[in-house]
Motif scaffolding. Structure first.
Motif, PDB file in Angstrom:
ATOM      1  N   ARG A 228       0.815  -1.216   0.000  1.00 30.76           N
ATOM      2  CA  ARG A 228       0.000   0.000   0.000  1.00 30.76           C
ATOM      3  C   ARG A 228       0.847   1.265   0.000  1.00 30.76           C
ATOM      4  N   ARG A 229       2.112   1.143   0.403  1.00 32.71           N
ATOM      5  CA  ARG A 229       2.992   2.308   0.491  1.00 32.71           C
ATOM      6  C   ARG A 229       4.344   1.985  -0.145  1.00 32.71           C
ATOM      7  N   TRP A 292       1.626   6.796   0.263  1.00 32.14           N
ATOM      8  CA  TRP A 292       0.514   5.909  -0.044  1.00 32.14           C
ATOM      9  C   TRP A 292       0.302   5.921  -1.554  1.00 32.14           C
TER      10      TRP A 292
END
Length: 507
Positions: A228-229, A292
């Motif tokens: 996600r990051r 993100w």
């Protein structure tokens, strides 16, 4: 005086009961807020699932960002041979991309070992350490051929190329990567907040020296394996190192410096990273120096097959001024990752999607103040719903509670859809729900106790059987009369009436 004391005591007792009841939502909400601040892994997983669902509902719109992937795909391997390819072929790919005007070329590959297809590597295998005299001439002729690693090093010296290195948590000492970037710190150092690694697997030193940039290829996925990051800066030992994405942006802009901005608490203390400035781009980050990623749906326009580039079949417009990432989508090379959209994508695409997002200027962000907002929403909404559940009718309290939770979720979705802001609606809603459930149970028990008291008090003046009947059949409790044929018998005790008249009514 004694009567006043009794009345005063009863008033204080009643007030204490009211305050004790009012403390129930305070205790429930307080426990919920403590859990939110602690933020255990299960709550992080629930929150991440909500953010993933947002992305599935509204993925990032694919824009024509100057980012392309030079893909080592199945067809390229079939046409050009198995991976790893000779370094001379990699050098040809670099030259072809540079001649087409690429802004920067990044390799999602670590050239950590010498090329085993190079003549200098093959001669000992073919002839041994002490070859016969009759093959000395052939051996010397083969050794005079260009070294593959040297050919790639010369290609890298042309500029604009970024290499990658892999960081690990192994404690054994390893060679430190060569840094091409110069960091400038704005505010107190946030080094302690960065993802830390102890060992690096780097490309060969001559190649690192010749390259324009050198960045870490590492990702830090969540516990469920979903990426996600993407980090922009990491920690190697006691110093910061740039990520592969950061180096591509820096080299592509022709910059030397990267400015790290921390969240300042005091002149000597920070609360982690806040922003990374790379040339003309200011990128907001998490406290760990990550961004993100707002993923776009997979699209074939993002990929250019490597064999087509080497064959001269890629239009110059697809390369000129673009950031080119060389990576593999072939399944046999095992560089595959999980995305929040539920897809399995090549690792190089994660870098590409992060670059597209940053270059488009539409960042998916979750600033440090978002947790404070979520705690405040949980506090106010939880207390309001709790007090409502204690004092209002069950249907009304339930309806308003559902409306409050729906409003919290609507605000979370609106923040994401309109401002790319990640606000967690789930954990505040769980606090609100817990407050409603506990306070509704208290209200129910309190109502039952009051009903029992009324029943017992009424039974002192009316037949208990009649009270039970009316409780079971409340429709029979109404004003008015009914005509019925009845028979009555009147009896009296001798002298009873006179006796009652002569007695004091207060006795």
């Amino acid at each position: 005086m004694k009567a006043r004391s009794i009345v005063r005591f009863l008033q204080l007792y009643k007030l204490g009961k009211l305050l004790g009841t009012a403390l129930i939502p305070v205790v429930v909400v307080g426990l919920g807020l403590a859990l939110m601040i602690w933020d255990p892994l299960p709550m992080q997983g629930l929150r991440n699932n909500i953010f993933d669902q947002y992305q599935r509902w509204r993925p990032r719109v694919l824009t024509d960002a100057p980012v392309r992937i030079i893909d080592i795909d199945e067809e390229s391997i079939q046409r050009l041979g198995q991976w790893p390819w000779p370094r001379t072929r990699i050098a040809e790919l670099v030259d072809a991309a540079r001649q087409a005007g690429a802004a920067a070329i990044g390799f999602d590959v670590v050239f950590s070992e010498v090329d085993r297809t190079s003549p200098q590597s093959m001669v000992p295998m073919w002839f041994g350490d002490k070859p016969p005299a009759e093959v000395h001439a052939l051996r010397d002729k083969i050794l005079s051929l260009p070294d593959h690693d040297e050919a790639l090093r010369q290609a890298l010296e042309g500029g604009g190329v970024v290499l990658g290195f892999a960081l690990t948590h192994q404690k054994e000492p390893g060679q430190a990567p060569q840094m091409k970037v110069q960091f400038a710190q704005k505010g107190p150092s946030a080094l302690a907040w960065l993802n830390r690694f102890n060992r690096a697997i780097t490309s060969l030193p001559p190649m690192q020296q010749a390259a324009a940039g050198n960045g870490a290829l590492n990702f830090v996925p969540d516990d469920d394996g979903v990426l996600r990051r993407v980090p922009l800066v990491l920690r190697f030992g006691d110093r910061p190192v740039p990520s592969f994405t950061t180096e591509l942006l820096r080299v592509g802009q022709g910059e030397r410096n990267v400015i790290l901005t921390s969240e300042q608490v005091s002149p000597d203390e920070s609360r982690g990273m806040r922003e990374v400035r790379i040339g003309g781009l200011s990128v907001p980050t998490t406290e760990k120096g990550e961004v993100w990623v707002h993923y776009a749906s997979p699209h074939p326009a993002r990929y250019l097959s490597a064999w087509k580039l080497l064959a001269g079949q890629v239009p110059r417009a697809e390369l000129e001024g673009n950031l080119l990432l060389v990576g593999a989508s072939a399944q046999g090379l095992m560089d595959l990752r999980f995305s929040p959209l539920g897809h399995i994508i090549p690792g190089v695409e994660v870098h590409a999607q992060a670059l597209e997002q940053m270059l488009s200027g539409k960042q998916l962000v979750r600033p440090g103040w978002t947790q404070s907002v979520e705690v405040l929403v949980a506090l106010l909404a939880g207390l309001a719903v709790g007090m409502l559940a204690l004092n209002a009718r069950s249907l009304l309290a339930a309806t308003l509670s559902v409306m409050v939770i729906a409003l919290v979720f609507a605000l979370g979705w609106f923040s994401f859809a309109q401002y790319q802001l990640l606000l967690d609606p789930l954990t505040p809603s769980l606090v609100v729900l817990a407050s409603f459930v506990v306070c509704s149970l208290v209200h129910h028990f309190r109502s039952e106790r009051q009903q029992r008291w009324v029943t017992e008090a009424f039974s002192r003046y009316v037949s208990p059987n009649k009270v039970d009947f009316l409780v079971k059949h409340p429709e029979r409790l109404k004003l008015g009369g009914a005509r019925q044929t009845c028979s009555f018998i009147f009896t009296d005790l001798k002298g009873f009436t006179g006796l009652m008249e002569s007695m004091d009514p207060g006795a």
